[in-house]
Scaffold this active site. Structure first.
Site, PDB file in Angstrom:
ATOM      1  N   VAL A  83       0.905  -1.142   0.000  1.00  0.00           N
ATOM      2  CA  VAL A  83       0.000   0.000   0.000  1.00  0.00           C
ATOM      3  C   VAL A  83       0.947   1.195   0.000  1.00  0.00           C
ATOM      4  O   VAL A  83       1.522   1.544   1.026  1.00  0.00           O
ATOM      5  CB  VAL A  83      -0.948  -0.013   1.215  1.00  0.00           C
ATOM      6  CG1 VAL A  83      -1.822   1.232   1.236  1.00  0.00           C
ATOM      7  CG2 VAL A  83      -1.816  -1.278   1.202  1.00  0.00           C
ATOM      8  N   PRO A  84       1.168   1.805  -1.172  1.00  0.00           N
ATOM      9  CA  PRO A  84       2.339   2.638  -1.431  1.00  0.00           C
ATOM     10  C   PRO A  84       2.320   4.035  -0.802  1.00  0.00           C
ATOM     11  O   PRO A  84       2.254   5.051  -1.502  1.00  0.00           O
ATOM     12  CB  PRO A  84       2.352   2.715  -2.959  1.00  0.00           C
ATOM     13  CG  PRO A  84       0.907   2.621  -3.342  1.00  0.00           C
ATOM     14  CD  PRO A  84       0.301   1.673  -2.351  1.00  0.00           C
ATOM     15  N   CYS A  85       2.455   4.108   0.499  1.00  0.00           N
ATOM     16  CA  CYS A  85       2.485   5.401   1.178  1.00  0.00           C
ATOM     17  C   CYS A  85       3.708   6.225   0.756  1.00  0.00           C
ATOM     18  O   CYS A  85       3.708   7.443   0.917  1.00  0.00           O
ATOM     19  CB  CYS A  85       2.402   5.252   2.691  1.00  0.00           C
ATOM     20  SG  CYS A  85       3.579   4.119   3.404  1.00  0.00           S
ATOM     21  N   HIS A  86       4.710   5.582   0.174  1.00  0.00           N
ATOM     22  CA  HIS A  86       5.860   6.337  -0.335  1.00  0.00           C
ATOM     23  C   HIS A  86       5.470   7.232  -1.506  1.00  0.00           C
ATOM     24  O   HIS A  86       6.188   8.165  -1.831  1.00  0.00           O
ATOM     25  CB  HIS A  86       7.004   5.391  -0.733  1.00  0.00           C
ATOM     26  CG  HIS A  86       6.652   4.415  -1.803  1.00  0.00           C
ATOM     27  ND1 HIS A  86       5.982   3.230  -1.544  1.00  0.00           N
ATOM     28  CD2 HIS A  86       6.852   4.444  -3.148  1.00  0.00           C
ATOM     29  CE1 HIS A  86       5.805   2.569  -2.666  1.00  0.00           C
ATOM     30  NE2 HIS A  86       6.325   3.287  -3.665  1.00  0.00           N
TER      31      HIS A  86
END
Length: 187
Positions: free
Chosen positions: A150-153
């Site tokens: 879950v690409p919070c970056h």
């Protein structure tokens, strides 16, 4: 495939498996239930791994076991391809049971942000119907139990700054460089 469940599967113990895999950003702690990947943790040294195992046992009501039946095989293969530079999202079955409410809503919306792109905290807040909640989106990013997947970056400040990141700003830079959003470091 996303699995909706309460924080501890409705009060029942939820068996989980775990492992630590090496990646381009260092060791990652991975845990999965029969419903899907439930936890990813950066910088998984021995002390952090032990803290994660204790926390997961409390959250899931069962002691996680080390790689017992192959629940993590698909996640390891897909993450290996991701870190090898294969474009595309990780696309794994996810167990959302470690997040609820607004945070879950934001994190689920975040899964729609494509590989190689970024979104601002405010834009993500707008997408979930809370245009004034940019700071709350930041809190949701900080509570993400499934970073990378879950690409919070991919969430950045509106002025172009990187913003914060639970795995550290250098890790965020590396992930964004891997996806072609930032130039790769020279050394």
């Amino acid at each position: 495939m996303d699995i909706e469940a309460g924080p501890t599967g409705g009060g029942r113990a939820v068996p989980a498996e775990w492992t630590v895999m090496e990646s381009a950003i260092g060791p990652l702690f991975l845990a999965a239930t029969g419903r899907g990947l439930v936890r990813v943790e950066f910088h998984a040294d021995a002390a952090r791994r032990e803290r994660m195992l204790t926390r997961l046992a409390g959250q899931l009501g069962a002691e996680p076991v080390e790689r017992a039946s192959g629940l993590l095989a698909g996640a390891i293969r897909r993450l290996d391809r991701y870190f090898a530079g294969e474009p595309g999202d990780v696309g794994l079955p996810l167990d959302w049971s470690l997040t609820t409410g607004f945070n879950r809503q934001v994190l689920r919306e975040l899964t729609t942000v494509p590989y190689g792109t970024v979104v601002g905290y405010g834009e993500l807040a707008r997408r979930v119907g809370q245009p004034g909640a940019a700071q709350a989106v930041g809190v949701a990013m900080g509570s993400n139990p499934l970073p990378v997947v879950v690409p919070c970056h991919r969430v950045v400040e509106s002025d172009g700054g990187l913003g914060g990141f639970g795995g550290g700003l250098e890790t965020k830079r590396q992930l964004l460089a891997l996806e072609g959003v930032l130039p790769a470091p020279l050394f």
